[in-house]
Design a protein around this motif. Sequence first.
Motif, short mmCIF file in Angstrom:
data_model
loop_
_atom_site.label_atom_id
_atom_site.label_comp_id
_atom_site.label_asym_id
_atom_site.label_seq_id
_atom_site.Cartn_x
_atom_site.Cartn_y
_atom_site.Cartn_z
N GLY A 16 1.03 -0.93 0.07
CA GLY A 16 0.07 -0.04 -0.11
C GLY A 16 0.94 1.31 -0.02
O GLY A 16 0.63 2.21 -0.71
N ILE A 17 1.85 1.23 0.76
CA ILE A 17 2.90 2.51 0.88
C ILE A 17 3.60 2.77 -0.45
O ILE A 17 3.55 3.78 -1.11
N SER A 18 4.00 1.28 -1.09
CA SER A 18 4.76 1.54 -2.21
C SER A 18 3.65 2.06 -3.52
O SER A 18 4.21 2.87 -4.14
N LEU A 19 2.56 1.59 -3.45
CA LEU A 19 1.56 1.98 -4.41
C LEU A 19 1.24 3.65 -4.42
O LEU A 19 0.92 4.13 -5.30
N PHE A 20 1.22 3.98 -2.97
CA PHE A 20 1.08 5.30 -2.93
C PHE A 20 2.10 6.13 -3.25
O PHE A 20 1.59 7.45 -3.93
N SER A 21 3.53 5.59 -3.27
CA SER A 21 4.38 6.49 -3.81
C SER A 21 4.14 6.77 -5.46
O SER A 21 4.82 7.65 -5.98
N SER A 60 15.97 0.42 -14.92
CA SER A 60 15.26 -0.37 -13.80
C SER A 60 16.10 -1.75 -13.64
O SER A 60 16.21 -2.19 -12.37
N PHE A 61 16.62 -2.19 -14.72
CA PHE A 61 17.38 -3.77 -14.43
C PHE A 61 18.51 -3.54 -13.79
O PHE A 61 18.74 -4.54 -12.69
N PHE A 62 19.34 -2.36 -14.09
CA PHE A 62 20.60 -2.28 -13.11
C PHE A 62 20.13 -2.13 -11.90
O PHE A 62 20.74 -2.48 -11.02
N LEU A 63 18.85 -1.31 -11.38
CA LEU A 63 18.44 -0.89 -10.09
C LEU A 63 18.18 -1.98 -9.19
O LEU A 63 18.44 -2.30 -8.21
N GLY A 64 17.66 -2.82 -10.25
CA GLY A 64 17.21 -4.37 -9.73
C GLY A 64 18.35 -5.27 -9.05
O GLY A 64 18.49 -5.72 -7.92
N THR A 65 19.18 -5.15 -10.10
CA THR A 65 20.45 -6.02 -9.63
C THR A 65 21.25 -5.18 -8.45
O THR A 65 21.64 -5.77 -7.46
N LEU A 66 21.31 -4.00 -8.40
CA LEU A 66 21.88 -3.18 -7.07
C LEU A 66 21.12 -3.29 -6.10
O LEU A 66 21.78 -3.61 -4.98
N ALA A 67 19.73 -3.43 -6.05
CA ALA A 67 19.09 -3.57 -4.87
C ALA A 67 19.02 -5.00 -4.21
O ALA A 67 19.31 -5.14 -3.06
N ASP A 68 19.56 -5.94 -5.14
CA ASP A 68 19.48 -7.20 -4.33
C ASP A 68 20.81 -7.15 -3.87
O ASP A 68 20.97 -8.16 -2.79
N LYS A 69 22.01 -6.36 -3.78
CA LYS A 69 23.14 -6.63 -3.29
C LYS A 69 23.08 -5.70 -1.95
O LYS A 69 24.09 -5.93 -1.26
N LYS A 70 22.11 -5.01 -1.79
CA LYS A 70 22.27 -3.70 -0.68
C LYS A 70 21.54 -4.51 0.66
O LYS A 70 20.48 -5.42 0.69
N LYS A 71 22.28 -4.46 1.74
CA LYS A 71 21.61 -4.49 3.23
C LYS A 71 20.88 -3.27 3.55
O LYS A 71 20.94 -2.25 2.95
N ARG A 72 20.32 -3.24 4.92
CA ARG A 72 19.67 -2.19 5.28
C ARG A 72 18.54 -1.67 4.24
O ARG A 72 18.65 -0.57 4.11
N LYS A 73 17.85 -2.36 3.84
CA LYS A 73 16.88 -2.15 2.58
C LYS A 73 15.64 -1.28 3.02
O LYS A 73 15.30 -0.16 2.41
N ILE A 74 15.29 -1.21 4.34
CA ILE A 74 14.31 -0.42 4.83
C ILE A 74 14.69 0.97 5.12
O ILE A 74 14.10 1.94 4.77
N HIS A 75 16.08 1.09 5.68
CA HIS A 75 16.67 2.44 5.54
C HIS A 75 16.70 3.06 4.41
O HIS A 75 16.52 4.38 4.10
N LEU A 76 17.03 2.24 3.31
CA LEU A 76 17.14 3.05 2.00
C LEU A 76 15.89 3.39 1.24
O LEU A 76 15.62 4.14 0.54
N TYR A 120 14.18 2.53 -7.87
CA TYR A 120 15.16 1.82 -7.08
C TYR A 120 14.05 1.43 -5.75
O TYR A 120 14.65 0.26 -5.22
N SER A 121 13.45 2.12 -5.22
CA SER A 121 12.65 1.81 -4.01
C SER A 121 11.85 0.42 -4.42
O SER A 121 11.33 -0.45 -3.72
N SER A 122 11.25 0.58 -5.66
CA SER A 122 10.28 -0.65 -5.96
C SER A 122 11.04 -1.95 -5.99
O SER A 122 10.60 -2.92 -5.69
N ALA A 123 12.44 -1.93 -6.52
CA ALA A 123 13.24 -3.03 -6.40
C ALA A 123 13.52 -3.52 -5.05
O ALA A 123 13.69 -4.43 -4.79
N LEU A 124 13.76 -2.54 -4.17
CA LEU A 124 14.15 -2.74 -2.85
C LEU A 124 12.86 -3.53 -2.18
O LEU A 124 12.89 -4.41 -1.38
N VAL A 125 11.59 -3.30 -2.57
CA VAL A 125 10.43 -3.76 -2.03
C VAL A 125 10.22 -5.30 -2.43
O VAL A 125 9.82 -6.06 -1.68
N THR A 126 10.66 -5.45 -3.77
CA THR A 126 10.11 -7.02 -4.27
C THR A 126 10.91 -8.27 -3.35
O THR A 126 10.03 -9.08 -3.23
#
Length: 226
Positions: A16-21, A60-76, A120-126
């Motif tokens: 819901g929050i992601s869709l509101f964005s 978006s493809f690059f962002l998805g790959t980058l998001a998979d590598k990131k820790k602390r996704k909530i902070h991001l 990038y946020s959408s990729a982090l939510v996945t």
Amino acid sequence: MLTFLKNNPIFSKIAGISLFSKVGDRLFYTAMLTTAASLPNGNTAVMMVSISETLPILLSFFLGTLADKKKRKIHLLIQNSFVRTVMYLSIGLLFNYPHTLFLLFLMASFNFISDLAGNYSSALVTPFTKNLVKAEDMEQAQGIISMTTQLINVLATFAGATLLSFFYRSTLAYINASVFFIVGIGYFFIYPELSAVEKKITVNNNENTLPTIKKISNYYFITSPF
């Protein structure tokens, strides 16, 4: 659908929050195009706005790959929301100056950064979705998100065009900034619930982005019937 959302409360909240964005992604689009078309070099200005909207999608493809590598996704997720807030506050301030091609370039740049942060946020939510929803329910979850996203895109674009009849473009930019601020606050409030889920998310650090893209490209080239 309501039963599914009720049975998956944490997924419902983050989705819901992601869709509101997504409202913020499209709300200001008409205002940007209207501003671009009003300039003497209208064609160039419209092209700038179009690039600022489409280039983040291509990345978006690059962002998805980058998001998979990131820790602390909530902070991001929280950080990206507040970055987008600042971007649209900046756009609102720029509307106080005479409109020129250079000024539009600055606004398009801020819009580009905002959309990039949004994708990038959408990729982090996945990864959260994959861990919150059962495998047998994943198709239904993706269908809900896809359908709702399309609906929001249409309604937000229409709302943006309608609000232009009542408010200044700078005011609409501030409204858009408020949307992203609310999104950031929303992620902050569900932070405790998402923290437990994030511990289950596997961070992919096996390969760099470019080798991964090369492997996938080679796969499609080899398996292509053409």
